[in-house]
Design a protein around this motif. Structure first.
Motif, PDB file in Angstrom:
ATOM      1  N   VAL A   1       0.858  -1.177   0.000  1.00 54.94           N
ATOM      2  CA  VAL A   1       0.000   0.000   0.000  1.00 54.94           C
ATOM      3  C   VAL A   1       0.901   1.235   0.000  1.00 54.94           C
ATOM      4  O   VAL A   1       1.866   1.300   0.766  1.00 54.94           O
ATOM      5  CB  VAL A   1      -0.881  -0.014   1.271  1.00 54.94           C
ATOM      6  CG1 VAL A   1      -1.529   1.322   1.516  1.00 54.94           C
ATOM      7  CG2 VAL A   1      -1.908  -1.130   1.185  1.00 54.94           C
ATOM      8  N   ALA A   2       0.616   2.217  -0.860  1.00 54.77           N
ATOM      9  CA  ALA A   2       1.476   3.406  -0.946  1.00 54.77           C
ATOM     10  C   ALA A   2       1.195   4.368   0.203  1.00 54.77           C
ATOM     11  O   ALA A   2       0.086   4.410   0.747  1.00 54.77           O
ATOM     12  CB  ALA A   2       1.265   4.110  -2.277  1.00 54.77           C
ATOM     13  N   ARG A   3       2.224   5.147   0.570  1.00 47.65           N
ATOM     14  CA  ARG A   3       2.065   6.189   1.589  1.00 47.65           C
ATOM     15  C   ARG A   3       0.935   7.133   1.206  1.00 47.65           C
ATOM     16  O   ARG A   3       0.784   7.488   0.031  1.00 47.65           O
ATOM     17  CB  ARG A   3       3.363   6.968   1.731  1.00 47.65           C
ATOM     18  CG  ARG A   3       4.471   6.134   2.326  1.00 47.65           C
ATOM     19  CD  ARG A   3       5.785   6.866   2.270  1.00 47.65           C
ATOM     20  NE  ARG A   3       5.773   8.010   3.173  1.00 47.65           N
ATOM     21  CZ  ARG A   3       6.799   8.383   3.914  1.00 47.65           C
ATOM     22  NH1 ARG A   3       7.925   7.687   3.863  1.00 47.65           N
ATOM     23  NH2 ARG A   3       6.719   9.408   4.699  1.00 47.65           N
ATOM     24  N   GLY A   4       0.162   7.535   2.181  1.00 47.82           N
ATOM     25  CA  GLY A   4      -0.920   8.486   1.927  1.00 47.82           C
ATOM     26  C   GLY A   4      -2.176   7.842   1.375  1.00 47.82           C
ATOM     27  O   GLY A   4      -3.193   8.503   1.193  1.00 47.82           O
TER      28      GLY A   4
ATOM     29  N   LYS B   1     -10.898   4.759  -1.018  1.00 49.53           N
ATOM     30  CA  LYS B   1     -12.165   5.460  -0.866  1.00 49.53           C
ATOM     31  C   LYS B   1     -12.198   6.183   0.484  1.00 49.53           C
ATOM     32  O   LYS B   1     -11.579   5.740   1.448  1.00 49.53           O
ATOM     33  CB  LYS B   1     -13.332   4.459  -0.904  1.00 49.53           C
ATOM     34  CG  LYS B   1     -13.624   3.931  -2.300  1.00 49.53           C
ATOM     35  CD  LYS B   1     -14.849   3.025  -2.286  1.00 49.53           C
ATOM     36  CE  LYS B   1     -14.560   1.738  -1.546  1.00 49.53           C
ATOM     37  NZ  LYS B   1     -15.707   0.811  -1.515  1.00 49.53           N
ATOM     38  N   GLU B   2     -12.942   7.293   0.528  1.00 47.39           N
ATOM     39  CA  GLU B   2     -13.028   8.061   1.767  1.00 47.39           C
ATOM     40  C   GLU B   2     -13.558   7.181   2.910  1.00 47.39           C
ATOM     41  O   GLU B   2     -13.106   7.269   4.051  1.00 47.39           O
ATOM     42  CB  GLU B   2     -13.924   9.288   1.549  1.00 47.39           C
ATOM     43  CG  GLU B   2     -13.647  10.432   2.498  1.00 47.39           C
ATOM     44  CD  GLU B   2     -12.167  10.778   2.594  1.00 47.39           C
ATOM     45  OE1 GLU B   2     -11.676  10.885   3.725  1.00 47.39           O
ATOM     46  OE2 GLU B   2     -11.485  10.910   1.543  1.00 47.39           O
ATOM     47  N   SER B   3     -14.514   6.308   2.577  1.00 49.16           N
ATOM     48  CA  SER B   3     -15.112   5.448   3.615  1.00 49.16           C
ATOM     49  C   SER B   3     -14.076   4.450   4.160  1.00 49.16           C
ATOM     50  O   SER B   3     -14.101   4.098   5.339  1.00 49.16           O
ATOM     51  CB  SER B   3     -16.326   4.705   3.056  1.00 49.16           C
ATOM     52  OG  SER B   3     -15.932   3.885   1.961  1.00 49.16           O
ATOM     53  N   ASP B   4     -13.152   3.994   3.309  1.00 50.92           N
ATOM     54  CA  ASP B   4     -12.101   3.081   3.769  1.00 50.92           C
ATOM     55  C   ASP B   4     -11.128   3.809   4.698  1.00 50.92           C
ATOM     56  O   ASP B   4     -10.662   3.250   5.695  1.00 50.92           O
ATOM     57  CB  ASP B   4     -11.331   2.497   2.580  1.00 50.92           C
ATOM     58  CG  ASP B   4     -12.130   1.423   1.848  1.00 50.92           C
ATOM     59  OD1 ASP B   4     -13.131   0.931   2.421  1.00 50.92           O
ATOM     60  OD2 ASP B   4     -11.765   1.076   0.716  1.00 50.92           O
ATOM     61  N   LYS B   5     -10.835   5.049   4.353  1.00 46.13           N
ATOM     62  CA  LYS B   5      -9.931   5.841   5.222  1.00 46.13           C
ATOM     63  C   LYS B   5     -10.587   6.109   6.579  1.00 46.13           C
ATOM     64  O   LYS B   5      -9.919   6.084   7.617  1.00 46.13           O
ATOM     65  CB  LYS B   5      -9.583   7.174   4.559  1.00 46.13           C
ATOM     66  CG  LYS B   5      -8.617   7.051   3.399  1.00 46.13           C
ATOM     67  CD  LYS B   5      -8.200   8.441   2.907  1.00 46.13           C
ATOM     68  CE  LYS B   5      -7.482   8.347   1.571  1.00 46.13           C
ATOM     69  NZ  LYS B   5      -7.100   9.683   1.073  1.00 46.13           N
ATOM     70  N   GLU B   6     -11.888   6.355   6.546  1.00 45.11           N
ATOM     71  CA  GLU B   6     -12.587   6.610   7.803  1.00 45.11           C
ATOM     72  C   GLU B   6     -12.591   5.342   8.666  1.00 45.11           C
ATOM     73  O   GLU B   6     -12.342   5.409   9.876  1.00 45.11           O
ATOM     74  CB  GLU B   6     -14.023   7.040   7.491  1.00 45.11           C
ATOM     75  CG  GLU B   6     -14.664   7.830   8.606  1.00 45.11           C
ATOM     76  CD  GLU B   6     -16.019   8.380   8.186  1.00 45.11           C
ATOM     77  OE1 GLU B   6     -16.977   8.217   8.958  1.00 45.11           O
ATOM     78  OE2 GLU B   6     -16.109   8.948   7.071  1.00 45.11           O
ATOM     79  N   HIS B   7     -12.840   4.218   8.025  1.00 43.43           N
ATOM     80  CA  HIS B   7     -12.797   2.937   8.734  1.00 43.43           C
ATOM     81  C   HIS B   7     -11.411   2.705   9.338  1.00 43.43           C
ATOM     82  O   HIS B   7     -11.273   2.300  10.495  1.00 43.43           O
ATOM     83  CB  HIS B   7     -13.174   1.809   7.760  1.00 43.43           C
ATOM     84  CG  HIS B   7     -13.157   0.446   8.377  1.00 43.43           C
ATOM     85  ND1 HIS B   7     -13.011  -0.712   7.642  1.00 43.43           N
ATOM     86  CD2 HIS B   7     -13.250   0.048   9.669  1.00 43.43           C
ATOM     87  CE1 HIS B   7     -13.018  -1.752   8.457  1.00 43.43           C
ATOM     88  NE2 HIS B   7     -13.160  -1.327   9.680  1.00 43.43           N
ATOM     89  N   LEU B   8     -10.382   3.004   8.552  1.00 43.99           N
ATOM     90  CA  LEU B   8      -9.012   2.860   9.047  1.00 43.99           C
ATOM     91  C   LEU B   8      -8.784   3.750  10.268  1.00 43.99           C
ATOM     92  O   LEU B   8      -8.201   3.313  11.274  1.00 43.99           O
ATOM     93  CB  LEU B   8      -8.023   3.221   7.934  1.00 43.99           C
ATOM     94  CG  LEU B   8      -6.550   3.243   8.319  1.00 43.99           C
ATOM     95  CD1 LEU B   8      -6.103   1.907   8.895  1.00 43.99           C
ATOM     96  CD2 LEU B   8      -5.682   3.619   7.117  1.00 43.99           C
ATOM     97  N   GLY B   9      -9.245   4.994  10.203  1.00 43.49           N
ATOM     98  CA  GLY B   9      -9.097   5.913  11.337  1.00 43.49           C
ATOM     99  C   GLY B   9      -9.753   5.361  12.597  1.00 43.49           C
ATOM    100  O   GLY B   9      -9.231   5.504  13.712  1.00 43.49           O
ATOM    101  N   GLU B  10     -10.878   4.701  12.413  1.00 41.98           N
ATOM    102  CA  GLU B  10     -11.575   4.128  13.569  1.00 41.98           C
ATOM    103  C   GLU B  10     -10.810   2.949  14.165  1.00 41.98           C
ATOM    104  O   GLU B  10     -10.733   2.807  15.389  1.00 41.98           O
ATOM    105  CB  GLU B  10     -12.981   3.668  13.160  1.00 41.98           C
ATOM    106  CG  GLU B  10     -13.888   4.839  12.823  1.00 41.98           C
ATOM    107  CD  GLU B  10     -15.321   4.418  12.576  1.00 41.98           C
ATOM    108  OE1 GLU B  10     -15.641   3.220  12.754  1.00 41.98           O
ATOM    109  OE2 GLU B  10     -16.138   5.281  12.215  1.00 41.98           O
ATOM    110  N   GLU B  11     -10.244   2.112  13.317  1.00 40.93           N
ATOM    111  CA  GLU B  11      -9.513   0.959  13.843  1.00 40.93           C
ATOM    112  C   GLU B  11      -8.200   1.386  14.505  1.00 40.93           C
ATOM    113  O   GLU B  11      -7.805   0.834  15.538  1.00 40.93           O
ATOM    114  CB  GLU B  11      -9.261  -0.086  12.755  1.00 40.93           C
ATOM    115  CG  GLU B  11     -10.525  -0.696  12.140  1.00 40.93           C
ATOM    116  CD  GLU B  11     -11.453  -1.350  13.158  1.00 40.93           C
ATOM    117  OE1 GLU B  11     -11.011  -1.648  14.275  1.00 40.93           O
ATOM    118  OE2 GLU B  11     -12.639  -1.565  12.830  1.00 40.93           O
TER     119      GLU B  11
END
Lengths: 116, 116, 116, 116
Positions: free
Chosen positions: B59-62, B67-77
């Motif tokens: 997975v590349a940096r940044g 998808k925005e929803s995947d980033k939000e999920h990541l932030g939650e985990e």
């Protein structure tokens, strides 16, 4: 982040984040700090943390009877998990401070406090 | 810890710690928050974090193209791991802010910056 | 690997390995089965396994008082870890049966049995 | 489980299980082998396994270019996870061979093979 005698120490997620970025830059570690590399490094530290607790059976709050050196070792392993977690968040472009505050808010809605 | 439009959010470890203690008290969760229970809960969250990355290859940096929803999920985990880590430290009587600052200092000695 | 009434079931690592390879081929999953993808999938399953144990405090051998459905769930999570572990070994070209037998031998030398 | 020159080695889960039980008995380790102790020991080994992969970026199938000593180390860490996983299953009273066969069957229904 200076440590002063007799003062309660605290530090913010963003201060730690800046410190870790500077640390990686000064050592040319940035090429190694890809998301999955950092995730696996964090899993490695979670393993070391687990090893501290593995043969003890249940452990009481506050760790009574633990030797001072064991508590210090525990503090280091907890820190290692934290530092990789912060670095992983940064490298992914996730604002961990913001995400953590939002998550607490979300949890508060999901699990309402019991009625008095 | 108020969120204000247009301001950079930050939060300290001790603020998160206080918030989590209050959260547990208001919900009568304290009897469940033993050191090993919290450690296993954290390992559970590390598993959920790993699942976000498991089938993606490198997975590349940044996280470009996520998808925005995947980033939000990541932030939650990432937050879930952080919150259990802070709670685990507190229940063990370990000052995580102090330990993290000390650990960075120790790492700086162990891995000196390369000569310019 | 047929299941027969009244017979003790057993299975070898190589049989499981062959079964998993066939399974992946029939579903075109092979492109996803890189070493680090499988490792992270396994970490995900270790997390799910930990979640079964997280809020219970210490658990007695044999799991007395566990519901049958909880034991079945546990068996599934233990299996998930096993199956990814075997698949990871295969994809890395490691003979897990051979490695496990060697490791038990090495442990026997490292930790000699106590004198009678 | 004898190793013979030129023969393909294999071993069953039940054989490993018996070997590990005997091993623990001969060393008086049984009091330490509670479910959560063994789970944390396994998490520790998963951490050591992750450390082998942490700074390498993506790794190709079959581990081309890995040194023989690195492969051997990997085989040992994969084995350590396996041995604690088997021991954990036994101490919980879970028949891992049976559970693994059932789980493959369940997965086959959940994920039907693609049409030819």
């Amino acid at each position: 982040m200076e440590r002063e005698e007799g003062k309660v120490m605290d530090v913010s997620l963003k201060e730690l984040s800046r410190k870790l970025e500077e640390f990686a830059k000064e050592r040319d570690w940035e090429p190694y700090h890809s998301p999955r590399n950092l995730l696996l490094a964090m899993v490695g530290e979670v393993g070391e943390l687990s090893e501290i607790f593995m043969w003890r059976g249940e452990v009481a709050r506050g760790l009574p009877n633990w030797k001072e050196s064991d508590k210090e070792h525990l503090g280091e392993e907890l820190s290692d998990v934290l530092l990789y977690l912060i670095r992983l968040s940064d490298i992914c472009g996730i604002d961990l401070a913001d995400a953590a505050i939002k998550k607490i808010g979300k949890n508060a809605i999901k699990y309402p406090p019991k009625a008095p």
